[in-house]
Design an enzyme around this catalytic site. Structure first.
Site, PDB file in Angstrom:
ATOM      1  N   GLU A 534     -92.337  18.263   6.521  1.00 22.80           N
ATOM      2  CA  GLU A 534     -93.733  17.785   6.547  1.00 22.80           C
ATOM      3  C   GLU A 534     -93.690  17.083   5.061  1.00 22.80           C
ATOM      4  OE1 GLU A 534     -94.362  22.287   6.143  1.00 22.80           O
ATOM      5  OE2 GLU A 534     -93.161  20.672   7.507  1.00 22.80           O
ATOM      6  N   ASP A 544     -90.780  18.083  15.761  1.00 20.07           N
ATOM      7  CA  ASP A 544     -91.494  19.464  16.053  1.00 20.07           C
ATOM      8  C   ASP A 544     -90.687  20.188  17.084  1.00 20.07           C
ATOM      9  OD1 ASP A 544     -93.384  21.158  17.322  1.00 20.07           O
ATOM     10  OD2 ASP A 544     -94.361  19.784  18.396  1.00 20.07           O
ATOM     11  N   GLN A 561     -92.740  27.290  13.845  1.00 23.08           N
ATOM     12  CA  GLN A 561     -92.582  25.820  13.270  1.00 23.08           C
ATOM     13  C   GLN A 561     -93.625  24.855  13.827  1.00 23.08           C
ATOM     14  OE1 GLN A 561     -91.585  22.737  14.486  1.00 23.08           O
ATOM     15  NE2 GLN A 561     -90.950  21.578  12.704  1.00 23.08           N
ATOM     16  N   GLU A 562     -93.709  24.899  15.259  1.00 23.50           N
ATOM     17  CA  GLU A 562     -94.519  23.989  15.944  1.00 23.50           C
ATOM     18  C   GLU A 562     -96.046  24.383  15.830  1.00 23.50           C
ATOM     19  OE1 GLU A 562     -94.821  24.247  20.315  1.00 23.50           O
ATOM     20  OE2 GLU A 562     -95.117  22.041  20.185  1.00 23.50           O
ATOM     21  N   GLU A 563     -96.359  25.705  15.604  1.00 25.69           N
ATOM     22  CA  GLU A 563     -97.880  26.290  15.624  1.00 25.69           C
ATOM     23  C   GLU A 563     -98.156  26.166  14.188  1.00 25.69           C
ATOM     24  OE1 GLU A 563     -96.163  28.623  19.193  1.00 25.69           O
ATOM     25  OE2 GLU A 563     -95.513  27.909  17.218  1.00 25.69           O
ATOM     26  N   ASN A 676     -83.369  23.289  12.292  1.00 26.76           N
ATOM     27  CA  ASN A 676     -82.766  24.065  13.145  1.00 26.76           C
ATOM     28  C   ASN A 676     -83.449  24.261  14.618  1.00 26.76           C
ATOM     29  OD1 ASN A 676     -80.879  24.795  11.212  1.00 26.76           O
ATOM     30  ND2 ASN A 676     -82.180  26.370  10.507  1.00 26.76           N
ATOM     31  N   GLY A 678     -84.475  24.687  18.207  1.00 21.55           N
ATOM     32  CA  GLY A 678     -83.874  25.460  19.314  1.00 21.55           C
ATOM     33  C   GLY A 678     -83.067  26.522  18.916  1.00 21.55           C
ATOM     34  N   CYS A 679     -83.288  27.099  17.472  1.00 20.65           N
ATOM     35  CA  CYS A 679     -82.739  28.196  17.177  1.00 20.65           C
ATOM     36  C   CYS A 679     -83.657  29.313  16.836  1.00 20.65           C
ATOM     37  CB  CYS A 679     -82.018  27.908  15.669  1.00 20.65           C
ATOM     38  SG  CYS A 679     -80.708  26.475  15.838  1.00 20.65           S
ATOM     39  N   ALA A 681     -85.784  32.255  17.433  1.00 22.92           N
ATOM     40  CA  ALA A 681     -86.580  32.953  18.691  1.00 22.92           C
ATOM     41  C   ALA A 681     -85.709  32.302  19.978  1.00 22.92           C
ATOM     42  CB  ALA A 681     -87.932  32.769  18.660  1.00 22.92           C
TER      43      ALA A 681
END
Length: 793
Positions: A534, A544, A561-563, A676, A678-679, A681
Site C-alpha cells: 500500500e 488484495d 492482509q485483506e482484512e 506472498n 495464497g501463502c 494460512a
C-alpha cells in the site's frame, strides 16, 4: 418466574453499576493530583460500595471482580501521560515540527502538529449541549480526538505535492447540532420478535460466541492482551515492536536500509504517468453511475437521478429505505400490523443516543429477533473502558449524530437502485465517497434487511455480511484495533465529507490462455524485502490476497492482509454489500479507495497507530489513483498437492483474470504490486506462488513489483530465478511444462528430487551443457529438454 425477574433485575443493576462506577472512576481520574487524592479515593470507594449494597449476593460477587478491573485501569490512566491532562506550562501557543517514528510502510513525511494551550485541560472538561466537552477555539482543533492523537496524526504525501491537500470546508460538513439530529426523548416501539427479547435491555450472545471469537481462556497470550489503559489514538509503534510476528506477515523494515533487487522500482510503469487519457464518464449497460458525471474539485458530485427510485428484487440491493421494507409491530391496542422499517429506524436513531448501551438498544429495536443472539461486548468494552470519558462523550455527542445524519440521508444520496454484482457478470458501479459513507453508516447501524440470516438457502447466503453486528461481538483485542480504525474513518467523514468517487468492477473471463502453448517472455521484475504494497506500491495495481467472500473476516475475527487493507481503507467494505462470492475465473477491481489510518502489526499484534492523510492524486473521474484487485487463492494442506496440473491451471487462470487489461498497450499498463499470495494460512509455497504470478503477469504483459515482507532469502531466490529464466530465454509455456515434469519426477519414489528452484536450475543447466540430442530422450528416464510437452488433463 420470580427467579427470572430476579436475574433480569440483577442484570439491570449490574449495568447501572457499570455506568455509575465508570463515571465515578473517570471523574476522579481527571482531577488534578493533590494532597486530597486520598479523600478522593475514599469517596470513590464509597460510591461503589453504596451500589453494591443494593445488589444481590451473586451480582455483588461479579461486580467485585469488575471493580478491581476498573480500579486497575483507572490507576494506569492516572499514570499515563496525555496531552489532555498534562498541558504545557507555557501559555504561548506554538507550532512545532516533529519527526515521528513512522508506522510500518510509511514514507518520510514532514509533520506539523499543533500543541494544545495550557488552559485546554480546564476548558476541555466544561460541558456544552449534549455533554460534549467545550473546545478551545484558539487552537482550532477538529475534535477532542486531535488532542489525543498527538504526533500520530501525520500528513503523508503520496503521489502529490503538499499543495494538493484539500482544506476542510464547512460547506462539506453535515450538521451535528443536537437539536437537528438527536433531539427529542427516546421513543419506545414495541416489536414482535420470533426469538424474544430481555425486557431489561441486557443482551447476551449465543452459546458459541466465545469460541467463534477465539477469546476463550488460554487462546490469547498475556503478551498479546490489549492494554485497556491506553488512550485512544496514542498507540506508538514501539509498544509492540518486541512482540512476535508470524514469518509470513507483512511488515515494514522502517529505519533499516532498503533491500531490493532486479529492475529499479522507479523504472516500472506507475499511474498516473503511464496511463492513457480517460474518456468522459458515461453510464452504460455495463456501468452503473450513481451520480451526475460532472466532477468538480471541492464539491461532492450530485446524486443521479434527483428522485429516489427503488427496485425491490433479487437483482438489486434491498435498501433499508425501501417502501417494501416492512417490519411487524404491535400498536397501542395490541393489534399486530406491519410498519415501514425505515420509519422505525428513523425514529430510533433520531433519539439522543448517549452511550453504548443505548446504541445497542437502538440497533435491536429494528432487529428484535436477534436480541438473544447478538453480542455487544466489544462495543461496550471499547466505549466504556478503552476510551476515556472525554473521548466517549465526544463520539456520542458529535461523531454519532453525524453518522446518523449520513445514514438517514440514504434516500436523498443514493437515489438510483444499486445492482448486485452477481456471478459471471462483467459490471461496474461508480459512487461518490459521500454515498459510500452513507451506505457504510447504515451498515454500522445494522439496517440492511435480509442480510443477517446465516442459513445456506437464505437469499444472501452467497454474499458476505454487511451489517456490523459481528464487529461488536466478543472481547478479542483485535476488535478493539478494528473499532479504532472504523471510528477514525467516521470521525474524519463527519468532520469533512470527501468529494471524490470510487468504482467497483467485477470481471469474469472465459477466454483463458493455453498455458502449455504460451510463448510469452517474462517481464521486468523488482523484488524487495522492504516496504509494503500500500505504500511503495503506489501507482501500481495492488493485490488484495482475498477470500472468495470479499473482505474475509474483516467484520469478524480475521486480521491478516485483506482484512487489514479493508480496515485502513474502510470504503473497501462497501464491496461486501453487492458482491457475490467469486468464481474461479473472476476478480474484483476497486479504483479510488482512500486510506484513513496508519497501523502496525499483523493478526494478534495488529494495532491502529495514527490518522493517515491520503494525498494521492485523483483521475479525471474523481477517483484516487489507487487500484486494488481482489483475488482468492486455493487452500493447500500439502506441498505436493500444489503441483497438480488442474490446481496450477486454476491459480494461473485466477491471476490472469486479475492482471489482464483488455486492449491496453503494454506501456499504459501499471506494474503489479504483489507478494506472498495464497501463502501463510492458505498453505501455498512462496516460491511456487511467486513463479506463478510472474507467469500470469508475463501473459498479460504487466511488470511486477514483488514484496517479500522482510524475507531477504525469498527476495534473493525470486530475483535470482527471474534473472536466470530471462537470460535463458525461458517462456511461460516452458515453465508450465517444467512444473509438470517436476510433478512427475517427484512422484517417482526411486528418484530423490530437490525442491522446485534447485530442480529448475539443474534441469536447464543440464540441458544447456549436454552435447546429446535430448529431444529424443524418454520422458521416464534421464534428462529431457524443457520443451518436452507433458500431457495434462
Amino acid at each position: 418466574m420470580m427467579q427470572k425477574d430476579h436475574v433480569a433485575g440483577g442484570s439491570s443493576q449490574r449495568k447501572r453499576l457499570r455506568q455509575t462506577s465508570l463515571d465515578s472512576l473517570f471523574a476522579f481520574n481527571k482531577r488534578q493530583k493533590s494532597d486530597s487524592s486520598k479523600l478522593d479515593k475514599e469517596a470513590e470507594e464509597e460510591v461503589i460500595d453504596l451500589c453494591l449494597e443494593e445488589m444481590s449476593t451473586p451480582a455483588r460477587d461479579g461486580c467485585d471482580e469488575r471493580r478491581n478491573v476498573l480500579a486497575t485501569a483507572a490507576e494506569k490512566r492516572r499514570n499515563t501521560p496525555s496531552p489532555v491532562d498534562k498541558p504545557k506550562s507555557t501559555p504561548v501557543q506554538h507550532t512545532t515540527t516533529i519527526k515521528p517514528t513512522h508506522p510500518p510502510g510509511a514514507l518520510t513525511p514532514s509533520t506539523s502538529v499543533k500543541q494544545p494551550s495550557p488552559d485546554v485541560h480546564k476548558r476541555g472538561m466544561s460541558s456544552t449541549h449534549g455533554g460534549a466537552p467545550a473546545i478551545d477555539q484558539t487552537t482550532n482543533p477538529k475534535s477532542v480526538f486531535d488532542y489525543l492523537e498527538g504526533i500520530n496524526s501525520i500528513e503523508c504525501n503520496i503521489g502529490a505535492s503538499p499543495s494538493s491537500a484539500r482544506s476542510p470546508s464547512n460547506d462539506d460538513k453535515p450538521s451535528t447540532s443536537t437539536s437537528d439530529i438527536a433531539g427529542g426523548s427516546r421513543t419506545k416501539i414495541k416489536v414482535i420478535s420470533g426469538k424474544g427479547a430481555n425486557n431489561d435491555g441486557n443482551r447476551t450472545g449465543g452459546a458459541d460466541s466465545d469460541a467463534v471469537e477465539g477469546d476463550s481462556q488460554g487462546e490469547w497470550s498475556e503478551t498479546l492482551e490489549y492494554d485497556a489503559s491506553q488512550p485512544l489514538f496514542t498507540d506508538s509503534t514501539s509498544e509492540h515492536s518486541s512482540q512476535e510476528i508470524p514469518s509470513d506477515a507483512p511488515r515494514s523494515l522502517e529505519g533499516q536500509q532498503r533491500y531490493g533487487k532486479g529492475t529499479p522500482i522507479s523504472q516500472l510503469n506507475q499511474a498516473p504517468a503511464c496511463r492513457a487519457p480517460l474518456p468522459d464518464l458515461k453510464p452504460s449497460q455495463n456501468h452503473t453511475v450513481l451520480f451526475r458525471p460532472y466532477v468538480r474539485a471541492g464539491d461532492p458530485p450530485r446524486p443521479f437521478p434527483d428522485q429516489y427510485q427503488d427496485k425491490w428484487d433479487a437483482y438489486h440491493v434491498r435498501m433499508p429505505c425501501s417502501p417494501e421494507n416492512l417490519y411487524p409491530v404491535e400498536d397501542k391496542e395490541g393489534q399486530k400490523r406491519v410498519q415501514s422499517r425505515w420509519e422505525i429506524i428513523e425514529t430510533t436513531l433520531l433519539n439522543n443516543i448517549q452511550n453504548s448501551y443505548e446504541l445497542e438498544d437502538a440497533i435491536l429495536t429494528y432487529n428484535a429477533r436477534y436480541s438473544k443472539k447478538w453480542d455487544f461486548r466489544a462495543l461496550h468494552h471499547f466505549f466504556n473502558e478503552v476510551l476515556d470519558k472525554v473521548e466517549s462523550q465526544y463520539f456520542f455527542s458529535t461523531v454519532l449524530p453525524g453518522m446518523v445524519q449520513l445514514a438517514l440521508q440514504l434516500p436523498k444520496l443514493c437515489t438510483k437502485a444499486i445492482p448486485l454484482l452477481r456471478r459471471q457478470q462483467n459490471h461496474s458501479i461508480s459512487l461518490t465517497q459521500q454515498q459510500v459513507a452513507s451506505l457504510l453508516a447504515n451498515g454500522f447501524f445494522c439496517t440492511y434487511p435480509r442480510r443477517n440470516a446465516q442459513q445456506r438457502r437464505s437469499e444472501y447466503s452467497t454474499f458476505p455480511d454487511i451489517n456490523f453486528n459481528r464487529l461488536f461481538e466478543g472481547m478479542s483485542p483485535r476488535k478493539i484495533a478494528k473499532l479504532k480504525c472504523i471510528v477514525n474513518y467516521f470521525r474524519r467523514i463527519v468532520e469533512d465529507i470527501p468529494t471524490g468517487t470510487l468504482t467497483f468492477t467485477r470481471c469474469a473471463l472465459t477466454n483463458l490462455p493455453r498455458w502449455d502453448k504460451s510463448t510469452a517472455a517474462l517481464t521486468k521484475c523488482h523484488v524487495t524485502a522492504s516496504g509494503m504494497i500500500e505504500d511503495e506500491g503506489a501507482g501500481m495495481l495492488q493485490m488484495d490476497f482475498a477470500n472468495k467472500f470479499i473482505g474475509g473476516g474483516v467484520l469478524g475475527h480475521g486480521c491478516v492482509q485483506e482484512e487489514i487493507r479493508f480496515l485502513i481503507c474502510p470504503e473497501l467494505l462497501l464491496s461486501r454489500l453487492f458482491t457475490e462470492v467469486l468464481d474461479e475465473n473472476e476478480c474484483i477491481v476497486i479504483k479510488g479507495a482512500e486510506r484513513f489510518s496508519y497501523y502496525s502489526g499483523y493478526a494478534n499484534t495488529f494495532k491502529w497507530t495514527g490518522n493517515f492523510v491520503d494525498n494521492t492524486t485523483r483521475d479525471k473521474w474523481g477517483r484516487k489513483e489507487t487500484e486494488i484487485v481482489a483475488l482468492d487463492a486455493l487452500v493447500f494442506h500439502s506441498y505436493a498437492a500444489q503441483f497438480k496440473p488442474e490446481l496450477i491451471r486454476r491459480e494461473l487462470n485466477k491471476a490472469y483474470c486479475g492482471f489482464h487489461s483488455e486492449g491496453t498497450p503494454p506501456q499504459n499498463i501499471p506494474a503489479l504490486a504483489t507478494g506472498n499470495w495464497g501463502c501463510g494460512a492458505f498453505g501455498g509455497d512462496t516460491r511456487l506462488k511467486g513463479l506463478l504470478q510472474m507467469m500470469a503477469a508475463a501473459e498479460c504483459q504487466r511488470q511486477v513489483c514483488y514484496f517479500t515482507f522482510g524475507d531477504k532469502a525469498l527476495c534473493d531466490d525470486l530475483n535470482a530465478m527471474h534473472q536466470f529464466l530471462m537470460s535463458s530465454g525461458v517462456t511461460v509455456g516452458d515453465l508450465w511444462n517444467t512444473l509438470q515434469k517436476y510433478r512427475l519426477d517427484a512422484q517417482n519414489k526411486k528418484k530423490k528430487v530437490p525442491k522446485l528452484f534447485p530442480y529448475i536450475y539443474q534441469l536447464y543447466s543440464d540441458y544447456q551443457s549436454s552435447t546429446e540430442d535430448e529431444t529424443e530422450a524418454s520422458p521416464t528416464g534421464g534428462d529431457i529438454s524443457p520443451s518436452y510437452k507433458v500431457d495434462t488433463p
